[in-house]
Structures are given as C-alpha cells and as structure tokens.
Scaffold this motif. Structure first.
Motif, PDB file in Angstrom:
ATOM      1  N   THR A  25     -62.111 -30.910 -79.210  1.00 21.05           N
ATOM      2  CA  THR A  25     -62.291 -30.758 -77.831  1.00 21.05           C
ATOM      3  C   THR A  25     -62.922 -32.203 -77.424  1.00 21.05           C
ATOM      4  O   THR A  25     -63.799 -32.624 -78.031  1.00 21.05           O
ATOM      5  CB  THR A  25     -63.189 -29.569 -77.583  1.00 21.05           C
ATOM      6  OG1 THR A  25     -64.287 -29.572 -77.765  1.00 21.05           O
ATOM      7  CG2 THR A  25     -62.344 -28.441 -77.716  1.00 21.05           C
ATOM      8  N   CYS A  26     -62.880 -32.096 -76.005  1.00 23.94           N
ATOM      9  CA  CYS A  26     -63.700 -33.355 -75.366  1.00 23.94           C
ATOM     10  C   CYS A  26     -64.895 -32.791 -74.635  1.00 23.94           C
ATOM     11  O   CYS A  26     -65.748 -33.562 -74.646  1.00 23.94           O
ATOM     12  CB  CYS A  26     -62.857 -34.028 -74.405  1.00 23.94           C
ATOM     13  SG  CYS A  26     -62.323 -33.375 -73.180  1.00 23.94           S
ATOM     14  N   ARG A  79     -65.047 -31.641 -71.891  1.00 25.38           N
ATOM     15  CA  ARG A  79     -65.014 -32.089 -70.323  1.00 25.38           C
ATOM     16  C   ARG A  79     -64.515 -30.672 -69.578  1.00 25.38           C
ATOM     17  O   ARG A  79     -63.126 -30.589 -69.687  1.00 25.38           O
ATOM     18  CB  ARG A  79     -64.526 -33.128 -69.854  1.00 25.38           C
ATOM     19  CG  ARG A  79     -65.487 -34.421 -70.218  1.00 25.38           C
ATOM     20  CD  ARG A  79     -64.608 -35.746 -70.239  1.00 25.38           C
ATOM     21  NE  ARG A  79     -63.694 -35.820 -68.894  1.00 25.38           N
ATOM     22  CZ  ARG A  79     -64.247 -36.549 -68.045  1.00 25.38           C
ATOM     23  NH1 ARG A  79     -65.113 -37.155 -68.010  1.00 25.38           N
ATOM     24  NH2 ARG A  79     -63.292 -36.917 -66.854  1.00 25.38           N
ATOM     25  N   VAL A  80     -65.246 -29.951 -68.970  1.00 25.32           N
ATOM     26  CA  VAL A  80     -64.737 -28.716 -68.265  1.00 25.32           C
ATOM     27  C   VAL A  80     -63.596 -29.034 -67.416  1.00 25.32           C
ATOM     28  O   VAL A  80     -62.612 -28.294 -67.073  1.00 25.32           O
ATOM     29  CB  VAL A  80     -65.946 -27.858 -67.333  1.00 25.32           C
ATOM     30  CG1 VAL A  80     -65.140 -26.857 -67.031  1.00 25.32           C
ATOM     31  CG2 VAL A  80     -66.787 -27.579 -68.723  1.00 25.32           C
ATOM     32  N   SER A  81     -63.660 -30.179 -66.613  1.00 22.95           N
ATOM     33  CA  SER A  81     -62.710 -30.556 -65.477  1.00 22.95           C
ATOM     34  C   SER A  81     -61.293 -30.845 -66.207  1.00 22.95           C
ATOM     35  O   SER A  81     -60.391 -30.546 -65.624  1.00 22.95           O
ATOM     36  CB  SER A  81     -63.336 -31.679 -64.698  1.00 22.95           C
ATOM     37  OG  SER A  81     -63.465 -32.790 -65.672  1.00 22.95           O
ATOM     38  N   LEU A 129     -59.696 -27.493 -66.905  1.00 19.51           N
ATOM     39  CA  LEU A 129     -59.007 -26.961 -65.681  1.00 19.51           C
ATOM     40  C   LEU A 129     -57.800 -27.655 -65.235  1.00 19.51           C
ATOM     41  O   LEU A 129     -56.744 -27.133 -64.655  1.00 19.51           O
ATOM     42  CB  LEU A 129     -60.152 -27.131 -64.362  1.00 19.51           C
ATOM     43  CG  LEU A 129     -61.316 -26.232 -64.592  1.00 19.51           C
ATOM     44  CD1 LEU A 129     -62.346 -26.534 -63.440  1.00 19.51           C
ATOM     45  CD2 LEU A 129     -61.053 -24.630 -64.437  1.00 19.51           C
ATOM     46  N   LEU A 130     -57.963 -29.035 -65.158  1.00 21.19           N
ATOM     47  CA  LEU A 130     -56.677 -29.789 -64.677  1.00 21.19           C
ATOM     48  C   LEU A 130     -55.384 -29.638 -65.608  1.00 21.19           C
ATOM     49  O   LEU A 130     -54.445 -29.189 -65.545  1.00 21.19           O
ATOM     50  CB  LEU A 130     -57.249 -31.251 -64.796  1.00 21.19           C
ATOM     51  CG  LEU A 130     -56.363 -32.292 -64.058  1.00 21.19           C
ATOM     52  CD1 LEU A 130     -56.887 -32.036 -62.446  1.00 21.19           C
ATOM     53  CD2 LEU A 130     -56.590 -33.707 -64.314  1.00 21.19           C
ATOM     54  N   ALA A 138     -54.142 -26.097 -64.694  1.00 27.20           N
ATOM     55  CA  ALA A 138     -53.545 -26.195 -63.422  1.00 27.20           C
ATOM     56  C   ALA A 138     -51.972 -26.922 -63.909  1.00 27.20           C
ATOM     57  O   ALA A 138     -51.148 -26.322 -63.033  1.00 27.20           O
ATOM     58  CB  ALA A 138     -54.155 -26.886 -62.496  1.00 27.20           C
ATOM     59  N   ALA A 139     -52.078 -27.934 -64.693  1.00 30.24           N
ATOM     60  CA  ALA A 139     -50.600 -28.556 -64.983  1.00 30.24           C
ATOM     61  C   ALA A 139     -50.000 -27.688 -65.773  1.00 30.24           C
ATOM     62  O   ALA A 139     -48.734 -27.404 -65.304  1.00 30.24           O
ATOM     63  CB  ALA A 139     -50.997 -29.699 -65.784  1.00 30.24           C
ATOM     64  N   ALA A 180     -49.938 -24.209 -65.428  1.00 30.31           N
ATOM     65  CA  ALA A 180     -49.481 -23.223 -64.601  1.00 30.31           C
ATOM     66  C   ALA A 180     -48.455 -23.701 -63.507  1.00 30.31           C
ATOM     67  O   ALA A 180     -47.501 -23.059 -63.243  1.00 30.31           O
ATOM     68  CB  ALA A 180     -50.650 -22.869 -63.640  1.00 30.31           C
ATOM     69  N   ALA A 181     -48.557 -25.021 -63.047  1.00 27.40           N
ATOM     70  CA  ALA A 181     -47.567 -25.773 -62.183  1.00 27.40           C
ATOM     71  C   ALA A 181     -46.229 -25.763 -62.873  1.00 27.40           C
ATOM     72  O   ALA A 181     -45.438 -25.450 -62.552  1.00 27.40           O
ATOM     73  CB  ALA A 181     -48.068 -27.036 -61.724  1.00 27.40           C
ATOM     74  N   VAL A 196     -44.713 -21.981 -63.189  1.00 28.07           N
ATOM     75  CA  VAL A 196     -44.327 -21.646 -62.043  1.00 28.07           C
ATOM     76  C   VAL A 196     -43.098 -22.483 -61.369  1.00 28.07           C
ATOM     77  O   VAL A 196     -41.959 -21.910 -60.968  1.00 28.07           O
ATOM     78  CB  VAL A 196     -45.254 -21.604 -60.910  1.00 28.07           C
ATOM     79  CG1 VAL A 196     -44.896 -21.088 -59.438  1.00 28.07           C
ATOM     80  CG2 VAL A 196     -46.722 -20.599 -61.419  1.00 28.07           C
ATOM     81  N   GLY A 197     -43.216 -23.634 -61.625  1.00 30.96           N
ATOM     82  CA  GLY A 197     -42.086 -24.577 -61.159  1.00 30.96           C
ATOM     83  C   GLY A 197     -40.764 -24.454 -62.049  1.00 30.96           C
ATOM     84  O   GLY A 197     -39.854 -23.888 -61.586  1.00 30.96           O
ATOM     85  N   ALA A 237     -39.435 -20.950 -60.726  1.00 28.90           N
ATOM     86  CA  ALA A 237     -38.432 -21.223 -59.353  1.00 28.90           C
ATOM     87  C   ALA A 237     -37.262 -21.827 -59.597  1.00 28.90           C
ATOM     88  O   ALA A 237     -36.454 -21.586 -58.924  1.00 28.90           O
ATOM     89  CB  ALA A 237     -39.539 -22.189 -58.504  1.00 28.90           C
ATOM     90  N   VAL A 256     -34.716 -19.318 -60.344  1.00 23.48           N
ATOM     91  CA  VAL A 256     -34.425 -18.499 -59.324  1.00 23.48           C
ATOM     92  C   VAL A 256     -33.440 -19.443 -58.599  1.00 23.48           C
ATOM     93  O   VAL A 256     -32.522 -18.890 -57.771  1.00 23.48           O
ATOM     94  CB  VAL A 256     -35.674 -17.994 -58.157  1.00 23.48           C
ATOM     95  CG1 VAL A 256     -35.055 -17.411 -57.385  1.00 23.48           C
ATOM     96  CG2 VAL A 256     -36.713 -17.138 -59.185  1.00 23.48           C
TER      97      VAL A 256
END
Lengths: 165, 628, 102
Positions: free
Chosen positions: B599-600, B602-604, B607-608, B611-612, B614-615, B618-619, B622, B625
C-alpha cells in the motif's frame, strides 16, 4: 402538478443547492450550516413522503445532535487556520466530478428505464404501527443498535481521554 | 422445637455477621458481649431442645441444592448423638468465648477474632446437625476455613501464616477423599440424606462399602489429624490459645470421629474398614504419645496429646463401640479445653514463654491454675475415677471385647499409649509447676476471669465419668441415651473381666505417673533442667520432630511437586505455550508488514479508487439495462 | 403524487454530491465525514421513498436504524479525529499513514 409535487421539487432544489454550497464552502463552520439547511429540507421531504417519525428524528438527531457535534469538533480543532485551510484545487475536483457524474447518469438511466411510472399506494403509517413493528419484528435490530451505541460511548470515552505523556 | 433448632445455628451466625459487618463501630465491650451472648443463647436453645427431645427429628428449614434427583435441602437432624455434641459444643465454646474476652484484652484485632470464633461455632453446629452430606460438607469446610483464619490470626509473622496454610492444605487433601465419597454415595444410593444412606447401605456391594469407608476414613483423618495427615495439628498451635482449645482440641478435630460415627451403620458393614479405623487410631495414638514425650513447647505437648486422644476415639469407633467413642469425645473436650485454657493462663503469666523447661514453681504463684491443670492432667493420664479414666477404659474394654490377634495387639498398643500418656502429662506438670520458681516466674499475674472459667471445666472433667459409668457399677446414662444408635447388640463383658481391665488401666496409669515422678519430680527435676541445654540427638530428636514426618512429606510430595511445577512453568508454559504463541504472533506481524508494503498509505487514493470502482460497477449495470 | 423515480433521482444527486465531497476534501478529515453523512442521507431518502411507494413500514424502520447507527459512527469517528489531531496537529487525511510503515 399538485401542491405536494410543487413542494417536493422546491424542497429538492433547496436541498441540492444547500448541499452544493456545503461541499464547496471553504470554511467548515459555514459548510455545516448549509448542511443543516439541507437536512431540514430533507426532513420536510420525509414528511411529504408520509414518514413523519423519520422526519422528526432527522431534525432532532441529524440536524440537531450530529451536526452540533461536528460544530463542536470544528471549533475545538480550529482547522480553518494554516495549511488546513487550503481549498482543493481543480485537479482534485475533476476526477471527483467525473466519477460522480458517471454514477449519477447511470443511476438516472437505470431508474428511468427500469421503473415504470407507477402511482404510489398512499397508506398513512401511524407512529403507533411503526413503533409496534419496530419493537416486535425488528426487536433484534434495536438490541444490536443499542449495543453499538454503548460501544461507541465506551470507544469515544477511551479515545477522548487525555493520557499522561 | 424447630425454632429452637434454628436458633442454635442462627444465633452464632448472627453474632458473626454483626461482628464482621459493624463490629468496628460498636464499643469493644458490646462487641465482646454480643459474641459471648449469642453462644450462650445457642446453649440455652440447645437445653430447650434437650428438654423437649423425645425421638429423633428431622427439620427441613429451606430448600437448597435441588436438581432432578439430587436434593440437599437445609435439613437438620436431631438424634442423641448430635444432641449430646451440640450441648457439649455450645457449652465449651461459651466458656472459651468468655475466656477469650480476658485473653484477647490487649489485642486490637478482637473484632475479627470474635467474628471468626462465632462463625466457627455456627459452622460446627451446622456440621453436627446436618441431615445430609452436602450440608455436613458445608459445615466441614466452614470450620476448616475458620481454623485456617484463626491459626494464622497473627498473620504478620510468616511462621503463623504458614502454619495456617499448612493446616488448610493438609486437611484439604482429606476433604478431597470425603468429597469423592459424597458424590459416589449419591451415585450409588440416589440420595444424600444420612438416614437414607445408612438404611440403604446393606444393598451396596461389599467392595463398594469398603472403598467408600476408606475414603471417609481418609477424609476424617485429615480433619481429625490422624495418620497419615496428622502433621498439621502441632503447627496449628500458632494461633491464640483459646483457639487451640476450642478448635484444635475440643470441637473441630473431633469432626472426623463424628463423621465416622454418623455413618457408622454404613462403615460397620465392612470389617476391613473397621479394622482400618482401629489400626489408624491405635497407630496415631501411639505416635502422638511418643512425640509428646520429648516436646519442650507446652502447647505442642498438648497438641500431640490431642492427636493421641483422638486416636483413642478412632480406636473406639474401629472397635464398633460408638458409645465409648462419644463418651471419650465429650470428656476429652472438657478436660482438653481445660488443659489448654490452663496452659493459656500459664503462658499469659509467663509473658508468652512456652518452653516448659523455662517455667517452674508456678504451683505457688498460680495455685488456682495449678489445681485446674492438675485435674486436667489427671483426666488425661487416666487417673482412677476421673472422667478420662472411665472413658478411656470403656474404649480399651471395647477393643478387648473384640478379641482376636488384631484387636488383641491393638489393646496392647492402647495400653502402652495410656502409660506413655500418664508419663508425658505428669512430665509437663512437674516441669511447669514443680521445683523452684524460675526467674521469669517470680511475679506473675493472670486475669481472674480466665482462672474462674477453669472451674466448671475442671468439675466436668473430674466427674464426667458419671455420664457413663461402666456396667460394673451402674447403668451408663450416655449408653442409655445413645441406645437408638446401636446397630448390633454387643455381648456384655463379665464383671470379673471388666474389673480386671479397670485394674490394669489403673496400674498402667499409676506406673506412668510414678515413672514421671522418678524422672522429673523432686530433685531429679534440676538434673533434667541442666540436661536440657544440650542439643537432642538420636531417638529424642526423632520424637521431637514428630518422627521427621514433615521432612518425609517434604521429600516425598512437596519437592517432587515443586520440581514438576517448575518444569511445567519453564518448559511447558514459558517455552512451549508462550513460545509458540510468540512465534505465531511474530509470523502474523511479518505477514502484515508484507501486505502493508503493497500500500501507499494515502487514504485519498484509496477513496478515489473506491469511487472509480463504484462508477465502473454502476455504469456497467446501467449499460446492461440500457443496451439490450 | 410524487413519483418514485424522481425521489430516486434526487437521492442519486445527493449521493453523488456526497461522493464528490468525500473525494475532494482530502485536506480535511471533518469534511470527509460530512461527505459520508450526505451519502447516508441519500440512502435514507431511498428507503423512505420505497416505504412511501409500497406503503410498508420496513423502509422507515431502516431509516431510523441508519440514524441511530450514524450517531454511533459519528461520535466514534469524531473522537478519533480529536485523538489524531492531538497526536499530529493536523486533519489532513494523507498525513496519517503509519500503517504502511514508511
């Protein structure tokens, strides 16, 4: 468009706007105030959605207790000064907005295509019915939550205690 | 009846609780008066019960342990045996309590002392009156605890605390055997009631009865300081002298005898067990008497004599004569308490000097104590017509009656022991009271109260024989009273044999006293005093150290146990268990470090990427569908 | 009558805004927690909307549960923030990286 719908869109607008202000605001205290506004709007939406109890709790616990807690911590730590006051730059905004937009668009598309516009079954749920259900069918959940609150109290006490160096 | 029975136990318990909880807040006099009053109240209740007594009664006070078939309610059982012991215990303990008020006048820990003393009486009465074995066991452990706490009463001295621990641990070894017997009896008979067990006993297999009887004997031996568990009693003299009188002479140490008498219908079914009891008793009697011959500490002389006298009681039980054993138990309680209390007076007068060679001439300075001690000594020595004479004789007669090679030789041992007893008792008498006054004994004073207490005990010891005169003279009162307990009718001895036995015992006692006079009386006393400076060697050292049993047990049990514990600690615990856990923890730590290097930090970034992801997810949904 | 899809879209918008807040405010761990709160509120909105649409109480109960859980979570998280701030005098999330032993 009846009155309910008008109110809903109005409140939705207020909420989105307040949230946007909250997340772009440089000063954390202002951000929290915007957030409280947003949560008040959400509580009103809950009320519109025939959930008065949740609306009450949203106001009391969320907008009341939790946000005040945030406020206290912010005031205690003074993060508004020095290095911490740095606003996030554009290179921080771009990927975030990109991912958020992807998620939002996908969600919207899914919602629009998948859910046929159906009218809601309006059955008012009284506080009494809700409470009976909460404490009978979901009694276990109440127990677990209360345990969790207890752990949180213990943990917060432990973390907050000043140790001797 | 029920109320009185309850009061007998509850009053001492109340005294103990009140003294333990708020004794410190009460004035000293009130606390002491309360401690004495509850015991005398208990005695009064016992008298009331005695007056109302007609037949054996069982009184259920409350339910206690109850689980499926297992039932051990708080039930009291009153029969002649328990009644006579209750009377004796409350009376003797009452006297000792009053004595303690004077004896402990200077001690700051009097609240703890009286609370424990009261608790002891409550536990002892519970032991005596219990109707079932678990309840009896509770009293049994209760007296054990009080004994432990009172031996180590002056716990600030390491020696005293050690003596308490030793007593506790050694008796506990016996208690394990007793506990096994209790559980096993329930398994076999499906009941814990003593009455039920005694009546169910004939249905058991002989070997079961033998093994259970031996377990009970071992348990009784632990509590009553019999072979092989007798090593704790001499050390138990570290406690205050009234405690020695009450617990380690009159009452608690006879609990083992009581247990065997209580379950006599059961153990009498096995001749092996009876013989084992008799042999244990005779051996211990001889052991105690032989050790007492050379002891220098006054209290240790008495302690060894207690071991010896309880050996006589065991011998009586082993001979199948529980009347004789009870008789000796009662009389012994009187005269041994008397001897200990008199010794307490002597020790107080001598400013806590316990070496009998350093005393002397107290006959003149403490006349009252002298006569009381003399009465006790006469009883112990079996001087004709004292209580001790009749009770000891009844035991010896019972052994003689059994006949055969085994009991014949046991009779001989008993007779020899009686002679030794007379010798060492009067050795102590002449060394302590005879001769010229030692320098320390010139001006001595003892609280008057302490000396007056000796009076009633001396009378009881002296005339205790009236309780149960031999059939030669009259019908024994106690024998009559204990009649319902007798399992099988014994054949009566002819009067000539009885007279012969009495005369033999008289002769032996007189010879013992004469020998003691020859060696320690008159001018020879001075000679012995001069010898006493020399370190003892040979047989005397052997006897002085109690046949070196302590060293033997140390070598046989304590040392190997310590060695085993050390091996388990250093090798098994520290090296194997702790070591393997430490290595396992170290391994996990290394693995965690290895994963962490990916690991590095870095919490950010986390998170990033979250999110990627998740995107992406979800994409894709979609798209699923939207596309088809 | 408010249509469920609009409620869901509103929830989606709020959720995305919370996500943005979470990703952007890396210099301030408190704002990061605020982002989480916004996202949780979006989730609550979905539950209450479902409850409204089907007239079942379960969604509302779930929302209540979320409120209770959040209060526990926030108190603990803020206590941790105070603790970390006391140790390192900063609220920047990227300053806490002891676990990846550098």
């Amino acid at each position: 468009m009846n009155l309910y719908q008008i109110l809903f869109y109005l409140l939705a607008f207020v909420m989105v706007a307040a949230t946007i202000f909250a997340i772009t605001e440089k000063h954390p205290v202002h951000a929290i105030v915007y957030l409280v506004t947003s949560f008040f709007a959400l509580a009103a939406i809950f009320y519109l959605l025939a959930a008065p109890l949740v609306a009450m709790f949203e106001v009391i616990i969320y907008a009341g207790a939790i946000m005040v807690l945030f406020m206290f911590v912010i005031m205690m730590l003074h993060p508004g000064s020095g290095k911490e006051a740095l606003r996030p730059g554009l290179r921080h905004w771009l990927p975030a907005i990109l991912f958020a937009a992807v998620i939002l668009v996908s969600l919207t598309v899914t919602t629009k295509l998948h859910l046929a516009a159906a009218s809601a079954a309006v059955t008012g749920l009284g506080v009494k019915e809700l409470s009976i259900m909460l404490f009978t069918r979901y009694g276990t959940a109440v127990e677990i939550i209360s345990m969790q609150l207890l752990f949180a109290v213990v943990g917060a006490l432990y973390l907050g205690k000043r140790r001797k160096p | 009846m029920k109320l009185y029975l309850e009061l007998i136990i509850l009053l001492p318990l109340l005294g103990a609780v009140v003294n333990a909880l708020c004794g410190k807040m009460l004035p000293r006099r009130l606390s002491q008066a309360l401690a004495c009053a509850v015991i005398w109240g208990s005695f009064a209740a016992a008298l009331a019960v005695f007056a109302a007594y007609r037949n054996p009664v069982t009184v259920e006070i409350a339910t206690w342990l109850a689980d499926f078939d297992f039932k051990a309610p708080l039930t009291l059982y009153l029969d002649p045996l328990s009644l006579s012991l209750t009377l004796m215990i409350t009376f003797v303990c009452g006297l000792i309590h009053i004595y303690s008020v004077a004896y402990m006048a200077e001690d700051p820990g009097y609240v703890r002392y009286f609370a424990l003393l009261n608790l002891f009486v409550a536990a002892m009465l519970l032991l005596v009156l219990a109707e079932n074995l678990p309840l009896l066991y509770m009293g049994w452990e209760g007296v054990g605890f009080c004994s432990y706490a009172l031996i180590g009463f002056w716990y600030k001295e390491e020696k005293n605390a050690d003596a308490g621990r030793k007593a506790f641990i050694v008796t506990r070894i016996g208690d394990v055997a007793f506990g096994i017997a209790i559980v096993w009896l329930f398994k076999l008979c499906n009941s814990e009631s003593i009455v039920a067990l005694n009546s169910a006993a004939p249905s058991l297999l002989p070997w079961q009865i033998t093994v259970i009887g031996l377990l009970l004997l071992f348990g009784a031996a632990g509590k009553s300081a019999q072979a092989p568990l007798m090593v704790w009693l001499p050390d138990a003299m570290a406690g205050p002298t009234p405690v020695s009188a009450q617990i380690h002479a009159a009452t608690m140490v006879t609990a083992g005898v009581y247990l065997l008498m209580r379950l006599f219908p059961l153990i009498s079914l096995s001749p092996t067990v009876l013989a084992a009891v008799a042999v244990t008793g005779a051996f211990t009697a001889f052991y105690g008497a032989s050790c007492a011959l050379v002891q220098r500490d006054l209290k240790r002389v008495l302690a060894y004599s207690t071991i010896s006298q309880i050996g006589f009681m065991f011998l009586g039980v082993g001979a199948g004569e529980i009347t004789a054993a009870t008789f000796h138990l009662l009389v012994h309680a009187f005269f041994k308490a008397l001897l200990f209390l008199a010794a307490g007076c002597v020790i107080t007068a001598m400013h806590h000097e316990q070496d009998i060679y350093k005393m002397g001439g107290l006959q003149k300075s403490l006349p009252r104590t002298f006569y009381a001690f003399l009465v006790g000594a006469l009883c112990l020595a079996g001087f004709p017509l004292t209580g001790g004479f009749f009770s000891k004789d009844s035991i010896l007669a019972a052994v003689w009656e059994q006949g055969g090679l085994l009991y014949g030789s046991l009779y001989a041992v008993g007779l020899l022991t009686a002679g030794l007893t007379a010798f060492y008792t009067f050795r102590a008498v002449w060394l302590v009271f005879g001769g010229e006054a030692a320098p320390a004994a010139k001006s001595v004073r003892v609280p008057v109260l302490m000396e007056y207490i000796l009076g009633p005990l001396a009378l009881l010891g002296l005339f205790g024989g009236l309780l149960n005169l031999p059939p030669l003279f009259a019908e024994g009162l106690l024998a009559d009273f204990l009649e319902p307990l007798i399992v099988s009718q014994q054949s009566e001895l002819s009067h000539t044999t009885e007279l012969f036995l009495l005369l033999t015992a008289t002769g032996v006692a007189l010879v013992g006293i004469a020998a003691a006079w020859y060696r320690y009386g008159g001018d020879n006393r001075q000679l012995r005093l001069q010898e006493s400076g020399v370190p003892v060697r040979g047989i005397k050292a052997f006897l002085l150290h109690g046949w070196y049993l302590d060293n033997l047990y140390w070598l046989l049990f304590v040392r190997p146990y310590g060695w085993l514990s050390r091996v388990l600690w250093t090798h098994v615990d520290a090296r194997a268990i702790d070591g393997s856990l430490d290595r396992f923890a170290a391994l996990l730590g290394r693995m965690g470090g290895y994963l962490g290097s990916w690991t590095c930090g870095r919490v950010s970034l986390y998170l990033l990427s979250f999110a990627a992801g998740a995107a992406l997810l979800v994409g894709w949904m979609a798209w699923l569908v939207f596309a088809p | 009558m408010i249509s469920l899809s609009h409620i869901l879209i509103l929830a989606g918008i709020i959720f995305s805004l919370g996500l943005v807040c979470l990703l952007v405010w890396r210099s301030n761990v408190i704002m990061l927690l605020v982002g989480i709160e916004i996202m949780l509120n979006a989730a609550m909105l979905v539950f209450v909307g479902g409850s409204y649409r089907w007239g079942a109480a379960d969604g509302q109960i779930f929302a209540l549960t979320i409120i209770a859980m959040t209060s526990a979570e926030v108190s603990l998280a803020l206590a941790m923030v105070v603790y970390l701030h006391r140790r390192q005098q900063t609220v920047d999330v990227d300053d806490f990286h002891e676990l990846s032993d550098q």
